[in-house]
Design an enzyme around this catalytic site. Structure first.
Site, PDB file in Angstrom:
ATOM      1  N   SER A  49     -11.424  -9.697  -2.060  1.00  0.00           N
ATOM      2  CA  SER A  49     -11.745 -10.426  -0.733  1.00  0.00           C
ATOM      3  C   SER A  49     -11.491 -12.067  -1.162  1.00  0.00           C
ATOM      4  CB  SER A  49     -12.860  -9.997  -0.317  1.00  0.00           C
ATOM      5  OG  SER A  49     -13.187 -10.700   0.826  1.00  0.00           O
ATOM      6  N   SER A 105     -20.308  -9.952  10.265  1.00  0.00           N
ATOM      7  CA  SER A 105     -18.963  -9.808   9.308  1.00  0.00           C
ATOM      8  C   SER A 105     -19.054  -8.840   8.372  1.00  0.00           C
ATOM      9  CB  SER A 105     -18.763 -11.186   8.594  1.00  0.00           C
ATOM     10  OG  SER A 105     -19.826 -11.224   7.859  1.00  0.00           O
ATOM     11  N   GLU A 138     -25.298   0.075   5.027  1.00  0.00           N
ATOM     12  CA  GLU A 138     -25.960  -1.201   5.312  1.00  0.00           C
ATOM     13  C   GLU A 138     -27.432  -0.851   4.906  1.00  0.00           C
ATOM     14  OE1 GLU A 138     -24.186  -3.999   7.220  1.00  0.00           O
ATOM     15  OE2 GLU A 138     -25.856  -5.413   7.216  1.00  0.00           O
ATOM     16  N   ASP A 150     -24.731  -3.512  15.532  1.00  0.00           N
ATOM     17  CA  ASP A 150     -23.735  -4.154  14.942  1.00  0.00           C
ATOM     18  C   ASP A 150     -22.598  -3.147  14.589  1.00  0.00           C
ATOM     19  OD1 ASP A 150     -25.474  -6.401  15.285  1.00  0.00           O
ATOM     20  OD2 ASP A 150     -25.883  -6.286  13.017  1.00  0.00           O
TER      21      ASP A 150
HETATM   22  C1  GLA Z   1     -29.039  -7.983  13.402  1.00  0.00           C
HETATM   23  C2  GLA Z   1     -29.080  -6.542  13.222  1.00  0.00           C
HETATM   24  C3  GLA Z   1     -29.083  -5.794  14.596  1.00  0.00           C
HETATM   25  C4  GLA Z   1     -29.971  -6.099  15.660  1.00  0.00           C
HETATM   26  C5  GLA Z   1     -30.067  -7.652  15.661  1.00  0.00           C
HETATM   27  C6  GLA Z   1     -31.066  -8.299  16.562  1.00  0.00           C
HETATM   28  O1  GLA Z   1     -27.644  -8.234  13.771  1.00  0.00           O
HETATM   29  O2  GLA Z   1     -28.067  -5.960  12.426  1.00  0.00           O
HETATM   30  O3  GLA Z   1     -29.280  -4.185  14.295  1.00  0.00           O
HETATM   31  O4  GLA Z   1     -31.274  -5.839  15.381  1.00  0.00           O
HETATM   32  O5  GLA Z   1     -30.203  -8.194  14.297  1.00  0.00           O
HETATM   33  O6  GLA Z   1     -30.703  -7.854  17.668  1.00  0.00           O
END
Ligand code: GLA
Length: 314
Positions: A49, A105, A138, A150
Site C-alpha cells: 500500500s 478508510s 475489524e 461504516d
Molecule cells: C465509528 C464506528 C461506527 C460508528 C461511528 C460513530 O465510525 O466505526 O460503527 O459507531 O464511529 O457513529
C-alpha cells in the site's frame, strides 16, 4: 489481475447510534480505495500500500499485529472462518480515502479487498454479507468494537444519496441528497483512530451498562424519562442515554427536512464519525460549498495554527 474498489463514508447524522440499534445516515465519499489483486497457487499473501511497509504472511497464520496489515489479515481470517475457499494472492492498494480523517478508510479497504477476493475466487457473497464480513474482521482482528455503519456504507452507499439505516432491523432506505445541497468536509489534522483510542470502546461499554441498568435490550428502547432515572446513579451514563435518544430523533428530523426541501432546517456543521479527532462536516448550498470550505479551513488555520484540509467538495 482483479480490480475492485469501495468509497469512504461521511455520516450526515446519527453518531454512536449504530451499536445501540439506532438510526444512521451515511453517504459515500467521492474518494475511493482501489485494490488490484492477482491470485497465487500457494497460500502466501503479499500486499503493498502506497506509503506503508508491505506485509506478507501465510493464510491460516493471521494474527493481530497492530499495523495496517490487520485489515488484510482480518479479511482473510474472516473468509476462512466462514468457509470461503481462497488461495494466496499478491495485491496492491491505492487509496484516495485519507487515513485518520474519520472517513472510514479502514472500511473502504476491507470492502474493496473483499470485492477483489470475491471476483478472484468466485465467492458467493453479496454486498450485505460482504459488509458483515468486513465488520467481523475489524472487530475480531483489528480489535475495534465498532458498529456496522461504516462497512455497510462502504459496501452499499453511493454519492448523491444517503443511506437511512435502521440498525435494529438492518432496514435500509436510500434518501436522495438534493442537487442544490453539497457536503463540505474539512480534515482537522487531528488524527482519528478508533482502535488506539480506547475512548470509543469505553463509550460503547457505557451504553451497554446503561441499557443493563435500565433493563432494556439496547438504548434504542430508552426514553428521556430513563435519562432522569439514571441521573442520580451516574451523570455520565445519563448523558450517554440522552445522546442516543435525542440523536435518533435528530436523524428522523433531518431526513424529514431533507425530503421536504427545508434546507434552512437541515443546514449545520458537526464533527463526523465517532469524534476524537477527524473531520468536520457541513451541509451548504451547492454553489457556495467550495468557497465556504476554503473559508472555514483558512479561519481554522488562523485561529489554531493547524492546517485544515478540504476533502469535500473535491
Ligand atoms: C465509528 C464506528 C461506527 C460508528 C461511528 C460513530 O465510525 O466505526 O460503527 O459507531 O464511529 O457513529
Amino acid at each position: 489481475m482483479y480490480r475492485a474498489d469501495a468509497p469512504g463514508r461521511v455520516n450526515l447524522i446519527g453518531e454512536h447510534t449504530d451499536y445501540n440499534e439506532g438510526l444512521v445516515l451515511p453517504t459515500a465519499t467521492p474518494q475511493r480505495t482501489v485494490v488490484e489483486l492477482s491470485p497465487r497457487e500457494d497460500r502466501v499473501v503479499r500486499v503493498e500500500s502506497e506509503g506503508y511497509m508491505p506485509i506478507a504472511y501465510r493464510l491460516g497464520e493471521e494474527r493481530h499485529c497492530g499495523d495496517w496489515g490487520d485489515y488484510v489479515r482480518g479479511v482473510t481470517w474472516v473468509l476462512a472462518k466462514a468457509g470461503h475457499p481462497i488461495r494466496g494472492f499478491d495485491a496492491g492498494i491505492a487509496s484516495r480515502v485519507p487515513p485518520g480523517a474519520g472517513l472510514s478508510s479502514s472500511a473502504a479497504l476491507e470492502v474493496a479487498l473483499l470485492r477483489a477476493l470475491r471476483d478472484a475466487f468466485s465467492l458467493t457473497l453479496d454486498d450485505m454479507a460482504l459488509a458483515y464480513a468486513a465488520h467481523k474482521a475489524e472487530r475480531d482482528v483489528v480489535g475495534a468494537r465498532v458498529g456496522t455503519m461504516d462497512q455497510l456504507a462502504a459496501a452499499l452507499a453511493r454519492t448523491g444519496e444517503a443511506l437511512l439505516i435502521d440498525m435494529r432491523k438492518t432496514k435500509i432506505e436510500r434518501v436522495p441528497i438534493p442537487a442544490d445541497v453539497d457536503i463540505a468536509v474539512i480534515d482537522s489534522g487531528i488524527a482519528h483512530d478508533n482502535a488506539k483510542q480506547g475512548a470509543y470502546n469505553e463509550r460503547r461499554a457505557q451504553c451497554e451498562e446503561a441499557a443493563r441498568r435500565l433493563g432494556v435490550a439496547s438504548l434504542r428502547d430508552a426514553t428521556l424519562s430513563d435519562v432522569e432515572r439514571l441521573v442520580p446513579q451516574s451523570a455520565t451514563l445519563a448523558r450517554r442515554v440522552r445522546h442516543v435518544v435525542t440523536e435518533n430523533e435528530r436523524v428522523r428530523a433531518f431526513v424529514a427536512a431533507l425530503q421536504a426541501d427545508d434546507h434552512a432546517r437541515c443546514y449545520g456543521a458537526r464533527l463526523v464519525g465517532a469524534g476524537f479527532g477527524g473531520s468536520v462536516l457541513a451541509l451548504v448550498d451547492a454553489d457556495r460549498a467550495a468557497d465556504a470550505a476554503r473559508a472555514a479551513a483558512e479561519r481554522y488555520r488562523s485561529r489554531t495554527g493547524r492546517t485544515g484540509r478540504v476533502l469535500m467538495p473535491v
